[in-house]
Design a protein around this motif. Structure first.
Motif, short mmCIF file in Angstrom:
data_model
loop_
_atom_site.label_atom_id
_atom_site.label_comp_id
_atom_site.label_asym_id
_atom_site.label_seq_id
_atom_site.Cartn_x
_atom_site.Cartn_y
_atom_site.Cartn_z
N SER A 419 40.23 46.15 27.05
CA SER A 419 39.42 44.94 27.10
C SER A 419 38.83 44.79 28.51
O SER A 419 39.27 45.43 29.47
N SER A 420 37.87 43.93 28.61
CA SER A 420 37.21 43.74 29.92
C SER A 420 38.21 43.26 30.97
O SER A 420 38.19 43.73 32.12
N PHE A 421 39.08 42.34 30.60
CA PHE A 421 40.05 41.83 31.57
C PHE A 421 41.02 42.92 31.99
O PHE A 421 41.29 43.11 33.18
N ASP A 422 41.58 43.65 31.02
CA ASP A 422 42.54 44.72 31.35
C ASP A 422 41.87 45.85 32.13
O ASP A 422 42.47 46.42 33.05
N ALA A 423 40.63 46.17 31.74
CA ALA A 423 39.92 47.23 32.48
C ALA A 423 39.69 46.82 33.92
O ALA A 423 39.83 47.64 34.85
N ALA A 424 39.36 45.54 34.16
CA ALA A 424 39.16 45.07 35.52
C ALA A 424 40.46 45.10 36.31
O ALA A 424 40.48 45.49 37.49
N MET A 425 41.57 44.72 35.67
CA MET A 425 42.87 44.74 36.37
C MET A 425 43.28 46.16 36.72
O MET A 425 43.68 46.45 37.87
N ARG A 426 43.19 47.06 35.77
CA ARG A 426 43.60 48.45 36.01
C ARG A 426 42.64 49.14 37.00
O ARG A 426 43.08 49.82 37.93
N GLY A 427 41.37 49.00 36.73
CA GLY A 427 40.40 49.70 37.56
C GLY A 427 40.42 49.24 39.01
O GLY A 427 40.34 50.05 39.94
N SER A 428 40.49 47.93 39.26
CA SER A 428 40.48 47.42 40.63
C SER A 428 41.75 47.78 41.37
O SER A 428 41.73 48.08 42.57
N ARG A 429 42.92 47.76 40.65
CA ARG A 429 44.17 48.14 41.32
C ARG A 429 44.15 49.61 41.69
O ARG A 429 44.62 50.00 42.76
N GLU A 430 43.58 50.43 40.87
CA GLU A 430 43.57 51.86 41.11
C GLU A 430 42.60 52.25 42.23
O GLU A 430 42.88 53.17 43.01
N ILE A 431 41.49 51.52 42.33
CA ILE A 431 40.45 51.91 43.28
C ILE A 431 40.50 51.12 44.58
O ILE A 431 39.79 51.43 45.54
N GLY A 432 41.37 50.10 44.65
CA GLY A 432 41.40 49.23 45.82
C GLY A 432 41.66 49.97 47.12
O GLY A 432 40.96 49.78 48.12
N PHE A 433 42.68 50.84 47.13
CA PHE A 433 43.00 51.57 48.36
C PHE A 433 41.86 52.50 48.77
O PHE A 433 41.56 52.67 49.95
N THR A 434 41.19 53.08 47.77
CA THR A 434 40.07 53.97 48.06
C THR A 434 38.93 53.20 48.73
O THR A 434 38.31 53.69 49.69
#
Length: 805
Positions: A419-434
């Motif tokens: 879902s859009s919410f879950d994708a935003a949570m997963r994607g932002s957590r994964e790419i934040g450090f980068t």
């Protein structure tokens, strides 16, 4: 640790914070001052002192040297230069970049006070200082013209009213009034008539100091009233001075009008100013170090109606030069470039994403990052200038990267079925450090620039800091607003039916990808060749780095040209005024020129030098750069013999505190003046032979004509004539000596003594100058060595107290 999670879960709060950041940026943008370049000027203070009639040698030894000795003790002085001319001395103090200009000014004033006891006692006034750089171009020039009022009267209004009010404006460093001089009563004595009466020039000077005074006179008091005592001790015009009795001859009074002409004129007759070829009084305004040009000029324009109202209606006050016009235009062009760059970034993003909602996110993130940067710039005291706006323009490519990386990673999870919410949570957590590592690595690139010292470091520091701030704000927006918007605006592209635009862009994208894939395979199959190409590229870059011309800053076209008029050192003022008009006429005929002002003479200027300021038309009207206009004017200016007009395009950045005839300066110094006078012409001759250089000149003034008097001290002593008396008599005759002061409520004016102009034409005029001997016989202060025999033959008729070579 998930930095973006709180902002994704609270969209309303995140939206409000985003809106607050945007509004703060808009407000900061409206309040940010505008400037051509970051503040990079050295704190500079100019000190001026005048002693009318004094030779450059006297000014250098008696005025400049005591001042320089005291100024040398001030902390933070990096450069001190002085120029001594006929009747004037100018000392320029340049301080360290970190020195506070106001504190430096207090130290300068203290040094002037300390040196006052060593300065000549007949100095008309204390040396004055101004917080400005004399090498900088003026920011605003006004011209006063009138068909009814004389130039001395206009100069009086300009110096007494306009200059005072303009100097009170915050940001104004100095207001120079040129083109004429203050009104004065001039006594043009006839030395032949004086000698027939047996009166010396010193007697005239002494009498003028006693007949016009302004001292307290007390008051009368009785039991009930008080009356202030006044008398007619002041005289205010030539008519009042003419009947004054200065001596008695054979029992008859000798009046001032009997020994010469008494006229209402000016203090200094060796001044001239032109505005577009017409006689004018010029008000030239310089800014103080650290002041904002736009704000200062806006204040001047705001006060213009009040300034014009303080003048008589018959005086026309017009603006000749406004330096801010080109600055505003340049900043507007850069702002337009910034807007275009943002639009292009958005279009490129749309071309690859092909989704309006996905494109909307970076379309908001990029301007938001720039607006946030404006807010931080305001807090740091920065300006909207060419370099800071260029940094923001460059940053658009950086700030969009953060948003794109976050969006792409969230889109990947969205396409996997989240879902859009879950994708935003997963994607932002994964790419934040980068995203953090990317931003910090970009900021690290500018650390060497931030650590640079000197004027170059100060110039590019604002550029580096602005770009770093934009990257940091983009980082914050990418970890907060971008994932929040992705959670609510991103849609699954595979579940949608796409139109022809999407399919056309997809086909172009696939073709581009295919071409890149084949090119990459070819490169990997020819690794040896590619290594050779890489090495050759490195070698070519090294070669170009060595041989490409280098400079401090690109040559600018600000729409203004500064000119220095320099004529033969023995030229007369009348001949110089003719050449001034000729140069002005030639420059005005150029179709690209809008207005021209020029002035010669005045305080601190020699007769053979002058200044010119040229304002060009708008760039779309002249179709030529400032340098091209100078190149086509140069052959025409060379047709005037005996004088040169050196022109250069005015720049927004000026380094150093000395006025130069050209773009570059080379200073030659020596402990011995004779060695300096020997080697300076040799160096100048060698520089003129270099094909890369044009308009080579020198500010050394040691080739003019000079009349030297050799005093016959034995004869002078026998007649009771001191050397000081001889010097005073010569000063009375040829120095435009101020012998009395006229006090008025608005200003103070002077009575000037000299011999009539027909007695100043050649060295033979020195034979007519007499000095009163102590035995009351008229004795000549000057004459030829051949007349020395008259001393023993006829002591009462001697004309040999001094001799001339």
């Amino acid at each position: 640790m998930h930095l973006s999670a709180p902002f994704i879960r609270r969209p309303v709060g995140t939206s409000l914070l985003t809106l607050a950041l945007m509004l703060a940026g808009v407000l900061a943008y409206m309040l940010l001052p505008v400037a051509p370049m970051p503040e990079v000027e050295f704190p500079t203070i100019g000190v001026q002192a005048s002693l009318p009639g004094a030779s450059p040698e006297v000014m250098a030894s008696a005025v400049a040297t005591p001042l320089e000795r005291e100024f040398g003790r001030i902390a933070g002085v990096t450069q001190m230069t002085s120029v001594s001319t006929l009747g004037g001395t100018s000392v320029v103090l340049q301080f360290d970049l970190n020195r506070d200009i106001d504190a430096a000014a207090r130290d300068v004033q203290a040094a002037i006070n300390a040196a006052r006891g060593q300065l000549p006692s007949n100095l008309p006034g204390n040396p004055t200082y101004n917080k400005f750089n004399p090498a900088d171009a003026p920011i605003y020039i006004l011209a006063l013209t009138s068909d009814l009022i004389t130039k001395p009267k206009m100069y009086d209004y300009a110096s007494s009213i306009l200059a005072q009010k303009l100097a009170q404006i915050n940001g104004v460093g100095q207001v120079y009034v040129g083109g004429s001089s203050n009104p004065a009563v001039r006594i043009e004595a006839n030395p032949t008539v004086l000698s027939s009466y047996g009166i010396g020039l010193e007697a005239v000077r002494t009498s003028m100091g006693t007949v016009n005074v302004n001292i307290p006179k007390g008051s009368l008091n009785d039991k009930t009233r008080q009356m202030i005592v006044q008398d007619t001790d002041q005289m205010f015009g030539a008519t009042a001075y003419k009947p004054l009795i200065i001596a008695y001859s054979n029992g008859r009074p000798v009046r001032l009008q009997d020994i010469g002409d008494v006229v209402d004129s000016v203090e200094n007759i060796y001044t001239s100013g032109l505005a577009n070829g017409k006689p004018a009084v010029l008000v030239i305004i310089f800014k103080a170090p650290g002041a904002n040009i736009i704000h200062t000029v806006d204040q001047i324009k705001q006060d213009m109606p009040q300034l014009a109202a303080s003048l008589p209606p018959s005086i026309k006050l017009s603006t000749i030069l406004d330096r801010t016009l080109t600055i505003r235009a340049a900043v507007s062009d850069v702002e337009l470039t910034l807007v275009i760059s943002v639009m292009l970034v958005v279009l490129v993003v749309f071309f690859f994403l092909r989704d309006p909602m996905a494109t909307l996110i970076p379309s908001i993130s990029v301007p938001l990052s720039l607006l946030g940067t404006f807010g931080l710039m305001f807090l740091l005291g920065y300006t909207l200038d060419n370099l800071s706006l260029m940094a923001l323009t460059i940053s658009t490519g950086f700030v969009v990267d953060d948003a794109i990386v976050v969006i792409e990673n969230i889109s990947r999870y969205r396409e996997e079925g989240y879902s859009s919410f879950d994708a935003a949570m997963r994607g932002s957590r994964e790419i934040g450090f980068t995203v953090i590592s990317m931003s910090l690595s970009l900021v690290a690139v500018f650390i060497p620039i931030l650590l640079m010292g000197g004027i170059v470091g100060r110039l590019f520091r604002e550029f580096a800091v602005t770009l770093s701030l934009a990257i940091c704000v983009s980082l914050v927006v990418s970890l907060t607003t971008t994932p929040m918007m992705s959670a609510y605006f991103l849609r699954d592209q595979h579940a949608r039916k796409h139109g022809r635009l999407y399919r056309g862009c997809e086909w172009i994208f696939e073709k581009s990808l295919s071409i890149y894939r084949h090119g990459l395979h070819w490169v990997l199959d020819h690794q040896g060749l590619m290594l050779v190409v890489t090495l050759l590229t490195f070698v070519v870059n090294v070669y170009l780095f060595i041989f490409i011309p280098k400079g401090f800053f690109p040559q600018q076209d600000t729409g203004r040209i500064a000119g220095s008029i320099r004529a033969d050192q023995d030229i007369s003022f009348e001949a110089m005024r003719i050449k001034q008009r000729q140069f002005t006429a030639i420059v005005m005929k150029d179709p690209a020129v809008d207005s021209v002002i020029s002035f010669i003479g005045g305080t601190g200027n020699t007769v053979n030098t002058g200044r010119m300021f040229v304002t060009l038309k708008q760039e779309n009207e002249r179709h030529a750069s400032a340098d091209q206009i100078i190149d086509r004017l140069r052959p025409k200016l060379l047709t005037i013999p005996g004088a040169n007009l050196f022109m250069q395009a005015s720049q927004d950045i000026s380094v150093g505190g000395r006025i130069s005839d050209a773009q570059y300066q080379y200073t030659l110094s020596d402990q011995s003046l004779s060695e300096l006078q020997t080697w300076a012409p040799r160096l100048q001759g060698l520089l003129r032979n270099l094909p890369e250089l044009r308009d080579v000149s020198t500010d050394s003034q040691d080739q003019g004509l000079e009349t030297e008097l050799v005093i016959d001290r034995d004869t002078a002593s026998r007649l009771g004539i001191s050397t000081q008396t001889i010097d005073n008599t010569l000063y009375d005759a040829f120095g435009q000596r101020q012998v009395s002061t006229i006090y008025t409520p608005l200003n103070q004016y002077h009575v000037v003594l000299e011999v009539a102009q027909q007695f100043q034409l050649d060295p033979e005029a020195l034979r007519n100058i007499y000095v009163k001997a102590t035995n009351s016989t008229p004795a000549a202060a000057t004459g030829s060595a051949a007349l020395a025999a008259a001393v023993t033959q006829a002591p009462t008729q001697t004309q040999a107290a001094a001799s001339t070579e």
